[in-house]
Design a protein around this motif. Structure first.
Motif, PDB file in Angstrom:
ATOM      1  N   PHE A 190      -3.985 -10.994  36.265  1.00 21.11           N
ATOM      2  CA  PHE A 190      -4.205 -12.212  35.495  1.00 21.11           C
ATOM      3  C   PHE A 190      -4.668 -13.314  36.438  1.00 21.11           C
ATOM      4  O   PHE A 190      -4.019 -13.578  37.450  1.00 21.11           O
ATOM      5  N   THR A 191      -5.790 -13.953  36.094  1.00 25.61           N
ATOM      6  CA  THR A 191      -6.380 -14.979  36.956  1.00 25.61           C
ATOM      7  C   THR A 191      -6.504 -16.339  36.286  1.00 25.61           C
ATOM      8  O   THR A 191      -6.580 -17.343  36.964  1.00 25.61           O
ATOM      9  N   ARG A 192      -6.620 -16.355  34.960  1.00 21.90           N
ATOM     10  CA  ARG A 192      -6.849 -17.583  34.203  1.00 21.90           C
ATOM     11  C   ARG A 192      -8.077 -18.331  34.731  1.00 21.90           C
ATOM     12  O   ARG A 192      -8.087 -19.546  34.863  1.00 21.90           O
ATOM     13  N   LEU A 193      -9.138 -17.597  35.029  1.00 22.87           N
ATOM     14  CA  LEU A 193     -10.364 -18.188  35.566  1.00 22.87           C
ATOM     15  C   LEU A 193     -10.929 -19.264  34.649  1.00 22.87           C
ATOM     16  O   LEU A 193     -11.434 -20.288  35.107  1.00 22.87           O
ATOM     17  N   GLY A 194     -10.828 -19.072  33.355  1.00 21.81           N
ATOM     18  CA  GLY A 194     -11.392 -20.027  32.409  1.00 21.81           C
ATOM     19  C   GLY A 194     -10.546 -21.266  32.160  1.00 21.81           C
ATOM     20  O   GLY A 194     -10.937 -22.135  31.383  1.00 21.81           O
ATOM     21  N   GLU A 195      -9.416 -21.372  32.840  1.00 22.81           N
ATOM     22  CA  GLU A 195      -8.518 -22.511  32.659  1.00 22.81           C
ATOM     23  C   GLU A 195      -9.260 -23.833  32.902  1.00 22.81           C
ATOM     24  O   GLU A 195      -9.832 -24.050  33.961  1.00 22.81           O
ATOM     25  N   GLY A 196      -9.280 -24.699  31.901  1.00 26.41           N
ATOM     26  CA  GLY A 196      -9.911 -26.010  32.021  1.00 26.41           C
ATOM     27  C   GLY A 196     -11.418 -26.010  31.848  1.00 26.41           C
ATOM     28  O   GLY A 196     -12.045 -27.064  31.844  1.00 26.41           O
ATOM     29  N   LEU A 197     -12.009 -24.852  31.683  1.00 24.64           N
ATOM     30  CA  LEU A 197     -13.470 -24.756  31.580  1.00 24.64           C
ATOM     31  C   LEU A 197     -14.011 -25.499  30.365  1.00 24.64           C
ATOM     32  O   LEU A 197     -15.047 -26.156  30.443  1.00 24.64           O
ATOM     33  N   GLU A 198     -13.314 -25.436  29.256  1.00 27.46           N
ATOM     34  CA  GLU A 198     -13.772 -26.098  28.033  1.00 27.46           C
ATOM     35  C   GLU A 198     -13.761 -27.623  28.172  1.00 27.46           C
ATOM     36  O   GLU A 198     -14.591 -28.308  27.580  1.00 27.46           O
ATOM     37  N   ILE A 199     -12.869 -28.137  28.974  1.00 31.75           N
ATOM     38  CA  ILE A 199     -12.726 -29.589  29.107  1.00 31.75           C
ATOM     39  C   ILE A 199     -13.840 -30.182  29.972  1.00 31.75           C
ATOM     40  O   ILE A 199     -14.516 -31.122  29.572  1.00 31.75           O
ATOM     41  N   GLY A 200     -14.033 -29.638  31.154  1.00 31.62           N
ATOM     42  CA  GLY A 200     -14.998 -30.245  32.075  1.00 31.62           C
ATOM     43  C   GLY A 200     -16.259 -29.441  32.326  1.00 31.62           C
ATOM     44  O   GLY A 200     -17.167 -29.910  32.998  1.00 31.62           O
ATOM     45  N   GLY A 201     -16.309 -28.213  31.819  1.00 31.96           N
ATOM     46  CA  GLY A 201     -17.493 -27.385  32.024  1.00 31.96           C
ATOM     47  C   GLY A 201     -17.600 -26.764  33.403  1.00 31.96           C
ATOM     48  O   GLY A 201     -18.629 -26.191  33.751  1.00 31.96           O
ATOM     49  N   ALA A 202     -16.534 -26.895  34.193  1.00 30.17           N
ATOM     50  CA  ALA A 202     -16.551 -26.331  35.547  1.00 30.17           C
ATOM     51  C   ALA A 202     -15.269 -25.545  35.800  1.00 30.17           C
ATOM     52  O   ALA A 202     -14.227 -25.830  35.217  1.00 30.17           O
ATOM     53  N   LEU A 203     -15.380 -24.575  36.672  1.00 32.15           N
ATOM     54  CA  LEU A 203     -14.204 -23.815  37.092  1.00 32.15           C
ATOM     55  C   LEU A 203     -13.390 -24.655  38.056  1.00 32.15           C
ATOM     56  O   LEU A 203     -13.948 -25.304  38.955  1.00 32.15           O
ATOM     57  N   GLY A 204     -12.067 -24.631  37.898  1.00 32.96           N
ATOM     58  CA  GLY A 204     -11.190 -25.350  38.818  1.00 32.96           C
ATOM     59  C   GLY A 204     -11.041 -24.591  40.123  1.00 32.96           C
ATOM     60  O   GLY A 204     -11.148 -23.358  40.167  1.00 32.96           O
ATOM     61  N   GLN A 205     -10.782 -25.322  41.197  1.00 33.50           N
ATOM     62  CA  GLN A 205     -10.609 -24.690  42.508  1.00 33.50           C
ATOM     63  C   GLN A 205      -9.456 -23.695  42.495  1.00 33.50           C
ATOM     64  O   GLN A 205      -9.549 -22.626  43.086  1.00 33.50           O
TER      65      GLN A 205
END
Length: 127
Positions: A40-55
Motif C-alpha cells: 500500500f502506497t497511497r500514491l494518489g493521496e491529495g492528487l485531486e486537491i492540488g493536481g500533484a503528487l505529494g513528496q
C-alpha cells in the motif's frame, strides 16, 4: 500479448493506492503465477486537491517498489515491465516519481487508460 517461450516474467503495477508485483512463468499457452505481492502506497493521496503528487506519496511508492524488486522471486526473470496507471495520467509532477524510479533502476512508464484496460482484459484470459 506474446508469452515468453521460457523463463519467468515480472509485471509491476503502480496505481493510486498500491504497487503490485506479479511474477509468472509459461506453462503451455498460459502463464502460471509464482509470486504475487502488494504494497500500500497511497500514491494518489491529495492528487485531486492540488493536481500533484505529494513528496510523502512519492517516497512511499519508491520505497514500496524497492521492497518489491528486492524479493528473491525476481531472480532469473527474463523481463520486468513496470506500468504507472491513473496517477501518472493525472499528476502534473509525474516526472518526479518517474525520475526517482529510474534512479532506483526501474524504468516505469505511464500507460493510457485504454492500454490499462487492454492489459487487464488480456490478463484475465491469460492466467
Amino acid at each position: 500479448m506474446t508469452l515468453p517461450r521460457r523463463g519467468a516474467v515480472a509485471a509491476l503495477d503502480i496505481g493510486s493506492h498500491t504497487a503490485g508485483l506479479t511474477v509468472a512463468r509459461r506453462m503451455g499457452e498460459r502463464l502460471v503465477v509464482d509470486h504475487d505481492a502488494l504494497r500500500f502506497t497511497r500514491l494518489g493521496e491529495g492528487l485531486e486537491i492540488g493536481g500533484a503528487l505529494g513528496q510523502g506519496a512519492i517516497q512511499r511508492t519508491v520505497e514500496a517498489v524497492a521492497d518489491l524488486l528486492a524479493t528473491d522471486a525476481i531472480q532469473g526473470v527474463s523481463s520486468i515491465v513496470a506500468a504507472i496507471t491513473s496517477p501518472g495520467r493525472r499528476a502534473r509532477n509525474m516526472d518526479c516519481l518517474v525520475d526517482a524510479l529510474v534512479a532506483l533502476g526501474c524504468a516505469a512508464q505511464v500507460i493510457s487508460g485504454e492500454e490499462e484496460a487492454k492489459l487487464t482484459w488480456e490478463g484475465v484470459f491469460t492466467i
